[in-house]
Every structure is written in structure tokens, then in C-alpha cells.
Motif scaffolding. Structure first.
Motif, PDB file in Angstrom:
ATOM      1  N   THR A 320       0.850  -1.189   0.000  1.00  0.00           N
ATOM      2  CA  THR A 320       0.000   0.000   0.000  1.00  0.00           C
ATOM      3  C   THR A 320       0.886   1.239   0.000  1.00  0.00           C
ATOM      4  N   THR A 321       0.276   2.412  -0.213  1.00  0.00           N
ATOM      5  CA  THR A 321       1.108   3.608  -0.389  1.00  0.00           C
ATOM      6  C   THR A 321       0.358   4.883  -0.029  1.00  0.00           C
ATOM      7  N   ASP A 322       1.083   5.998  -0.031  1.00  0.00           N
ATOM      8  CA  ASP A 322       0.533   7.352   0.083  1.00  0.00           C
ATOM      9  C   ASP A 322       0.910   8.119  -1.185  1.00  0.00           C
ATOM     10  N   ILE A 323      -0.020   8.915  -1.714  1.00  0.00           N
ATOM     11  CA  ILE A 323       0.247   9.717  -2.907  1.00  0.00           C
ATOM     12  C   ILE A 323      -0.360  11.102  -2.730  1.00  0.00           C
ATOM     13  N   ILE A 324       0.402  12.118  -3.103  1.00  0.00           N
ATOM     14  CA  ILE A 324      -0.069  13.505  -3.071  1.00  0.00           C
ATOM     15  C   ILE A 324      -0.324  13.960  -4.501  1.00  0.00           C
ATOM     16  N   VAL A 325      -1.494  14.475  -4.744  1.00  0.00           N
ATOM     17  CA  VAL A 325      -1.870  14.981  -6.069  1.00  0.00           C
ATOM     18  C   VAL A 325      -1.887  16.512  -6.038  1.00  0.00           C
ATOM     19  N   GLY A 326      -1.316  17.140  -7.062  1.00  0.00           N
ATOM     20  CA  GLY A 326      -1.394  18.589  -7.170  1.00  0.00           C
ATOM     21  C   GLY A 326      -0.316  19.343  -6.427  1.00  0.00           C
ATOM     22  N   PHE A 347      -0.598  -1.543  -6.434  1.00  0.00           N
ATOM     23  CA  PHE A 347      -0.862  -1.381  -5.003  1.00  0.00           C
ATOM     24  C   PHE A 347      -2.168  -2.064  -4.619  1.00  0.00           C
ATOM     25  N   ALA A 348      -2.165  -2.666  -3.443  1.00  0.00           N
ATOM     26  CA  ALA A 348      -3.410  -3.229  -2.919  1.00  0.00           C
ATOM     27  C   ALA A 348      -4.393  -2.115  -2.586  1.00  0.00           C
ATOM     28  N   SER A 349      -3.877  -1.006  -2.112  1.00  0.00           N
ATOM     29  CA  SER A 349      -4.696   0.184  -1.861  1.00  0.00           C
ATOM     30  C   SER A 349      -3.758   1.372  -1.743  1.00  0.00           C
ATOM     31  N   ALA A 350      -4.331   2.568  -1.808  1.00  0.00           N
ATOM     32  CA  ALA A 350      -3.524   3.784  -1.721  1.00  0.00           C
ATOM     33  C   ALA A 350      -4.300   4.858  -0.976  1.00  0.00           C
ATOM     34  N   PHE A 351      -3.603   5.576  -0.112  1.00  0.00           N
ATOM     35  CA  PHE A 351      -4.157   6.760   0.537  1.00  0.00           C
ATOM     36  C   PHE A 351      -3.773   7.950  -0.341  1.00  0.00           C
ATOM     37  N   THR A 352      -4.732   8.500  -1.048  1.00  0.00           N
ATOM     38  CA  THR A 352      -4.451   9.600  -1.965  1.00  0.00           C
ATOM     39  C   THR A 352      -4.933  10.909  -1.357  1.00  0.00           C
ATOM     40  N   PHE A 353      -4.121  11.939  -1.469  1.00  0.00           N
ATOM     41  CA  PHE A 353      -4.399  13.234  -0.852  1.00  0.00           C
ATOM     42  C   PHE A 353      -4.254  14.350  -1.869  1.00  0.00           C
ATOM     43  N   GLN A 354      -5.127  15.321  -1.795  1.00  0.00           N
ATOM     44  CA  GLN A 354      -4.959  16.535  -2.581  1.00  0.00           C
ATOM     45  C   GLN A 354      -4.005  17.452  -1.810  1.00  0.00           C
ATOM     46  N   MET A 389      -7.599  -1.059  -9.819  1.00  0.00           N
ATOM     47  CA  MET A 389      -6.477  -1.948  -9.553  1.00  0.00           C
ATOM     48  C   MET A 389      -6.669  -2.692  -8.232  1.00  0.00           C
ATOM     49  N   SER A 390      -7.210  -2.015  -7.224  1.00  0.00           N
ATOM     50  CA  SER A 390      -7.470  -2.680  -5.944  1.00  0.00           C
ATOM     51  C   SER A 390      -8.469  -3.814  -6.130  1.00  0.00           C
ATOM     52  N   LEU A 391      -9.515  -3.548  -6.926  1.00  0.00           N
ATOM     53  CA  LEU A 391     -10.507  -4.588  -7.187  1.00  0.00           C
ATOM     54  C   LEU A 391      -9.865  -5.777  -7.887  1.00  0.00           C
ATOM     55  N   ALA A 392      -9.039  -5.521  -8.897  1.00  0.00           N
ATOM     56  CA  ALA A 392      -8.377  -6.612  -9.625  1.00  0.00           C
ATOM     57  C   ALA A 392      -7.460  -7.421  -8.705  1.00  0.00           C
ATOM     58  N   GLU A 393      -6.698  -6.703  -7.854  1.00  0.00           N
ATOM     59  CA  GLU A 393      -5.798  -7.393  -6.927  1.00  0.00           C
ATOM     60  C   GLU A 393      -6.591  -8.251  -5.947  1.00  0.00           C
ATOM     61  N   ASN A 394      -7.724  -7.746  -5.473  1.00  0.00           N
ATOM     62  CA  ASN A 394      -8.547  -8.502  -4.529  1.00  0.00           C
ATOM     63  C   ASN A 394      -9.238  -9.683  -5.205  1.00  0.00           C
ATOM     64  N   ILE A 451     -11.953 -17.220   0.447  1.00  0.00           N
ATOM     65  CA  ILE A 451     -12.442 -16.001  -0.194  1.00  0.00           C
ATOM     66  C   ILE A 451     -13.327 -16.364  -1.389  1.00  0.00           C
ATOM     67  N   THR A 452     -14.504 -15.724  -1.433  1.00  0.00           N
ATOM     68  CA  THR A 452     -15.475 -16.028  -2.488  1.00  0.00           C
ATOM     69  C   THR A 452     -15.768 -14.837  -3.397  1.00  0.00           C
ATOM     70  N   SER A 453     -15.551 -13.622  -2.933  1.00  0.00           N
ATOM     71  CA  SER A 453     -15.808 -12.439  -3.756  1.00  0.00           C
ATOM     72  C   SER A 453     -14.982 -11.282  -3.207  1.00  0.00           C
ATOM     73  N   ALA A 454     -15.011 -10.165  -3.933  1.00  0.00           N
ATOM     74  CA  ALA A 454     -14.142  -9.054  -3.543  1.00  0.00           C
ATOM     75  C   ALA A 454     -14.742  -7.727  -3.954  1.00  0.00           C
ATOM     76  N   GLY A 455     -14.396  -6.688  -3.214  1.00  0.00           N
ATOM     77  CA  GLY A 455     -14.636  -5.317  -3.597  1.00  0.00           C
ATOM     78  C   GLY A 455     -13.296  -4.605  -3.650  1.00  0.00           C
ATOM     79  N   SER A 456     -13.313  -3.309  -3.881  1.00  0.00           N
ATOM     80  CA  SER A 456     -12.053  -2.570  -3.964  1.00  0.00           C
ATOM     81  C   SER A 456     -11.359  -2.445  -2.608  1.00  0.00           C
ATOM     82  N   PHE A 457     -12.144  -2.490  -1.512  1.00  0.00           N
ATOM     83  CA  PHE A 457     -11.573  -2.220  -0.193  1.00  0.00           C
ATOM     84  C   PHE A 457     -11.660  -3.411   0.751  1.00  0.00           C
ATOM     85  N   PHE A 458     -12.122  -4.561   0.275  1.00  0.00           N
ATOM     86  CA  PHE A 458     -12.301  -5.713   1.155  1.00  0.00           C
ATOM     87  C   PHE A 458     -12.449  -6.972   0.315  1.00  0.00           C
TER      88      PHE A 458
END
Length: 514
Positions: A320-326, A347-354, A389-394, A451-458
Motif C-alpha cells: 500500500t502507499t501514500d500519494i499527493i496529487v497537485g 498497489f493493494a490500496s492507496a491513501f491519496t491526498f490533494q 487496480m485494488s478490485l483486480a488485486e482482490n 475467499i469467495t468475492s471481492a470489492g475494492s476495499f475488502f
């Protein structure tokens, strides 16, 4: 093993009401994992002084806000909360309000000027002073502001009220020696101060003795640990030492800095069985031009190389990661580079910030600040890419059987779906079904499911054919907490069967202000 004595907090007369009953407190946390852990120290210090937790936050005699200064709206959140508390305080005789943490360290006396109904303001370096400052404010009938410029005592020597029976935060260092142009943390928490390895191991052992089976090592840059006493491989050695602690099943850490992420750390992760296959590695930007402007001392090629090395040694690791936009000066070409690196990183998930201006940082005065509407549009594009991408990874995990450390309440819909929730070894959130008639795990126990199904965050594990429960010492510790809170004898041991559904205790979680 330990070389530093725990700080003793004396009983405080201010903790007792005129009728002889103890005053109650609540701590509201805004911000990061470091703040969550700091709040545990504040709570521990207050309880050591004689205060008791409030049954309801809005009925507390002492209301503590542990602040964050990283985001632009941090001050708005604080003063919005204080504005609501002003009316509550007018209606409740003897109520006290305290403000601590990063924003308190930054704004200091300004807080009392803007909100004169605040009783105590304290900084990041003197959390243990909170009971004394509350007593002094009550005795002197005026606000007390105490902001130290250097660390008074290492926070981990203070008493602690842990939120979770199964998991614990352990600080290995505080402060930061980097000079990232967007970050105000070094000026608020100071230069890096490292704890001695023996003190860290002693704290971890104490947590395990108390029933914890998972520990997260905390530091502003955990992998620079050892710089203060001249051992560049100290962090890798510390991870390996975690593997020698009997009963410690899961070890995590956050957050490392890519520039200091070395092969010995990757080897320690891969070769230490209880170090989990998860890694939070802040990218911040995929553009080398922007990384240079941020004073991030690595480039995208190095970052991607680290991920390749980690995945080669630890197949299936969730990153997972942190990303700053702008960030100031970011062009469309720079943003395209970020999108490219994110896509390659998987990335499995990302914390994105403006990006938001933080007064006192070099970036605040840079030219070419990006218009809000441009930042928003880029943010939405990045979020959409990462969600896909998170959904695909999950979804790639469907069919995998995982062991889940059961949480108290991580799923908002668990009640209506009749599922429980917890974390897989790679730290993914798993919602799982308990078969009808099967044993229900306690928070802190381990459940096995497919595991039987997935969403982007779980991910969801509704296949009950592999369902199993492993009762743990952490589950026993949860039982003891329940028994103590209800005033009834605790269950005897981990051999018993049957347990109630999870209630609101469990894994450490971030408490972000509304």
C-alpha cells in the motif's frame, strides 16, 4: 532487558469530584497511527491519575482532543469541535477541555486566544503532563499552556490504556531527520530519537504477556531506526528479534522511507515467519521532477525496484502507499508519470491526498500552486485507477483460504449480513460468514475461511467448507476485559467452546475526526 524505567503518574486531586467519585474522560483522536498510539498514552496517564473512561463522550468531565496538523482542514476540524464543546461546557459545571498533539505544538497559545474556554494546551513532547496541567488549571482557574521544544520523556515510558486486547502499537522512534518540503512533522515532533532495542523488546514482551498476539512497530521513518546509535542495520535486526518472541504471531510496521529501504530489511521480512506479508511504502509522486521538488531522496525507478525485490522474496505481499496529487508545479506530464508508476506498482490500496498548503513548510511559498479544480480532476482520475487496480488485486485472491485475526467491529454492515470481520495476514479486510451452529470466534481469535468475492476495499469469505476457529490467548484476554467490565468472573481458559458475537473492542483502528 529494559534500561528505561516507566514513568509514574501520581494520583491527582483534580480527578475526584466533590462527592468523592472519580471524574470521567474521553480522548478524541484526529490523524495518523502515531496519534492513535499517543492517545493510548494520554488515556493511560489520565487513568493512572485517577480518572475513569466516560460511558459516553458527550458526558465526559474531561474532553481531550489529540490533533493533527498535516491537512489543510485540520484547524477547521479542531475549532469546529471546540465550538460545539463551548456550549456543552457552559451547561456542565466543572467540565475541562484539553487540546494536545501536532496542531497544539504548532499553534500553541493561539488556541486559547481563539477558544478561551479551553483549559489546557499541551504539545507532542509532554503528553505525560496532562494530569498535572488539568489539576493546575482547576486550581488556578485559568488556562494552562505548556509546549516543550524537545522530548520530555519517551512516550512509550508512559502508562498506556490500549484500545485492543489482541493488538498493540509500539513506538521504536519519534521525530524525523528528513526535510520533505510538504511536511510539517519534523518541526513539530523534532529530530529522530531512537529507543534502545532492549526497551522495545521489553514492551513487546509485556504486550504479549498481557494477551496481545499482534504488534505494529511505529516510527516516522521506521527503517532509519538505529541512526541515533550508529547501526544502519538495526531495523532488520529488530524485525528478526521479533521472531524470537514466543506467542507473538503477527508483526507489522509503518511507515518506511523508500530512500532507506535496504536489502537486509527485505531479507528480515522474508525470513522471519511472524513478520506479515504487507508493506506500506509511501510513493508521494511518480514524477522524478516532483520527487526532487518534494526533497524525496529517491526516484521512481528505485521505488519500483524495491517493490520488485519485495515481491521476489515475499510472493503475494500486499503493498500500500501514500500519494499527493497537485503538488506545486505538477504538470499534466508529471501527473501522467504518477499514473504510470501506480499502474506498474499494483498497489493493494492507496491513501491519496490533494495537496494542501501547510504554513511553515517550504512548499507553502512555492510558485505554480495548482488550481483547486485541476487538483480535484486529477485526484478523481487517480482514485478511479486505484479503485480498479485494488478490485483486480482482490479478485485475484478468490479461492484462497486465509487465516483471519478477528476484529471487534470492522464491518459497517456485519449486523445485517450476519458476517464477522478481521484482517488476513496481508492486512486485507475480510468479511466472513460463520456457519450456522459453528463456534463463533471472539475478537482476537483466528478464523479460517475461503475467499469467495471481492470489492475494492475488502474481500468476502462466504465459503464455509474450510471454516475453522483457533482460540487464542488474545481471545482469552478479550474475555477477561469483558468480565472485568461486567464485574463477573472471567472464563477459565482457551479450551472452552462457544462465545458471543463480537462487540466494540478489537484491532487498532484510525479514528478520524468527522
Amino acid at each position: 532487558m529494559s534500561t528505561v524505567e516507566a514513568v509514574k503518574i501520581e494520583s491527582s486531586p483534580a480527578a475526584i469530584r466533590p462527592d468523592g467519585t472519580p471524574r470521567s474522560y474521553t480522548v478524541r483522536t484526529l490523524g495518523c497511527q502515531m496519534n492513535v498510539h499517543d492517545s493510548e498514552r494520554m488515556s493511560g496517564s489520565l487513568e493512572a491519575a485517577g480518572y475513569v473512561p466516560a460511558d459516553r463522550a458527550d458526558e465526559a468531565d474531561v474532553y481531550v482532543i489529540n490533533t493533527c496538523a498535516v491537512r489543510e482542514n485540520a484547524a477547521n476540524k479542531l475549532y469546529g469541535n471546540l465550538g460545539m464543546l463551548a456550549q456543552v461546557k457552559r451547561e456542565r459545571e466543572g467540565m475541562q477541555i484539553a487540546v494536545g498533539g501536532c496542531l497544539a505544538q504548532k499553534d500553541q497559545g493561539d488556541i486559547v486566544e481563539k477558544a478561551p474556554w479551553v483549559d489546557v494546551v499541551f504539545g507532542t513532547h509532554n503528553m505525560g503532563s496532562l494530569p498535572t496541567l488539568l489539576e493546575r488549571a482547576r486550581h488556578n482557574e485559568e488556562a494552562q499552556v505548556e509546549i516543550l521544544e524537545s522530548l520530555e520523556v519517551f512516550p512509550s515510558t508512559l502508562p498506556t490504556k490500549r484500545d485492543s486486547a489482541s493488538s498493540g502499537w509500539v513506538s521504536i522512534s519519534v521525530g524525523c531527520n528528513n526535510t520533505c518540503t510538504f511536511c510539517i512533522v519534523p518541526s513539530l515532533r523534532g529530530k529522530e530519537k531512537d529507543r534502545r532495542p532492549g526497551d522495545i523488546l521489553a514492551e513487546v514482551q509485556a504486550l504479549v504477556d498481557d494477551g496481545a498476539i499482534e504488534v505494529t512497530l511505529l516510527g516516522q521513518n521506521v527503517n532509519t531506526y538505529g541512526v541515533e546509535f550508529g547501526d544502519r542495520q538495526a531495523f532488520g535486526k529488530l524485525l528478526r528479534a521479533m521472531g524470537e518472541i514466543e506467542g507473538l504471531e503477527r508483526v507489522r510496521f509503518t511507515s518506511p522511507h523508500p530512500a532507506a529501504f535496504t536489502d537486509d530489511v527485505i531479507a528480515a521480512m522474508a525470513e522471519t515467519p511472524n513478520v506479515m506479508p504487507s508493506l506500506h511504502m509511501p510513493l508521494q509522486s511518480g514524477s522524478d521532477t516532483i520527487l526532487k521538488a518534494m526533497r524525496r531522496s529517491y526516484r521512481s525507478k528505485k521505488f519500483l525496484g524495491i517493490l520488485d525485490d519485495v515481491r521476489a522474496r515475499i510472493p503475494g505481499a500486499a503493498i500500500t502507499t501514500d500519494i499527493i496529487v497537485g503538488f506545486p508545479g505538477e504538470t499534466e506530464e508529471d501527473f501522467a508519470e504518477t499514473m504510470r508508476v501506480v499502474e506498474e506498482s499494483r498497489f493493494a490500496s492507496a491513501f491519496t491526498f490533494q495537496y494542501s498548503i501547510r504554513p511553515g513548510t517550504p512548499a507553502a511559498t512555492m510558485e505554480d500552486q495548482i488550481p483547486k479544480e485541476v487538483v480535484q480532476e486529477r485526484f478523481e482520475r487517480l482514485a478511479a485507477l486505484q479503485d480498479r487496480m485494488s478490485l483486480a488485486e482482490n479478485e485475484a485472491l478468490i479461492g484462497n483460504t486465509v487465516e483471519i485475526l478477528v476484529a471487534a467491529s470492522e464491518g459497517r454492515k456485519d449486523g445485517e449480513t450476519h458476517r464477522l470481520s478481521g484482517r488476513a495476514p496481508d492486512n486485507r479486510l475480510v468479511h466472513f460468514t460463520v456457519p450456522e451452529g459453528a463456534e463463533t470466534p471472539r475478537p482476537g481469535d483466528m478464523a479460517t475461511a475461503t475467499i469467495t468475492s471481492a470489492g475494492s476495499f475488502f474481500v468476502v469469505a462466504d465459503d464455509t467448507s474450510t471454516y475453522a476457529v483457533r482460540r487464542t490467548r488474545a481471545g482469552d484476554a478479550w474475555d477477561r476485559r469483558q468480565a472485568e467490565s461486567c464485574g463477573v468472573p472471567a472464563p477459565a481458559s482457551a479450551g472452552a467452546t462457544g462465545a458471543g458475537r463480537a462487540v466494540n473492542l478489537g484491532l487498532p483502528t484510525l479514528r478520524i475526526g468527522e
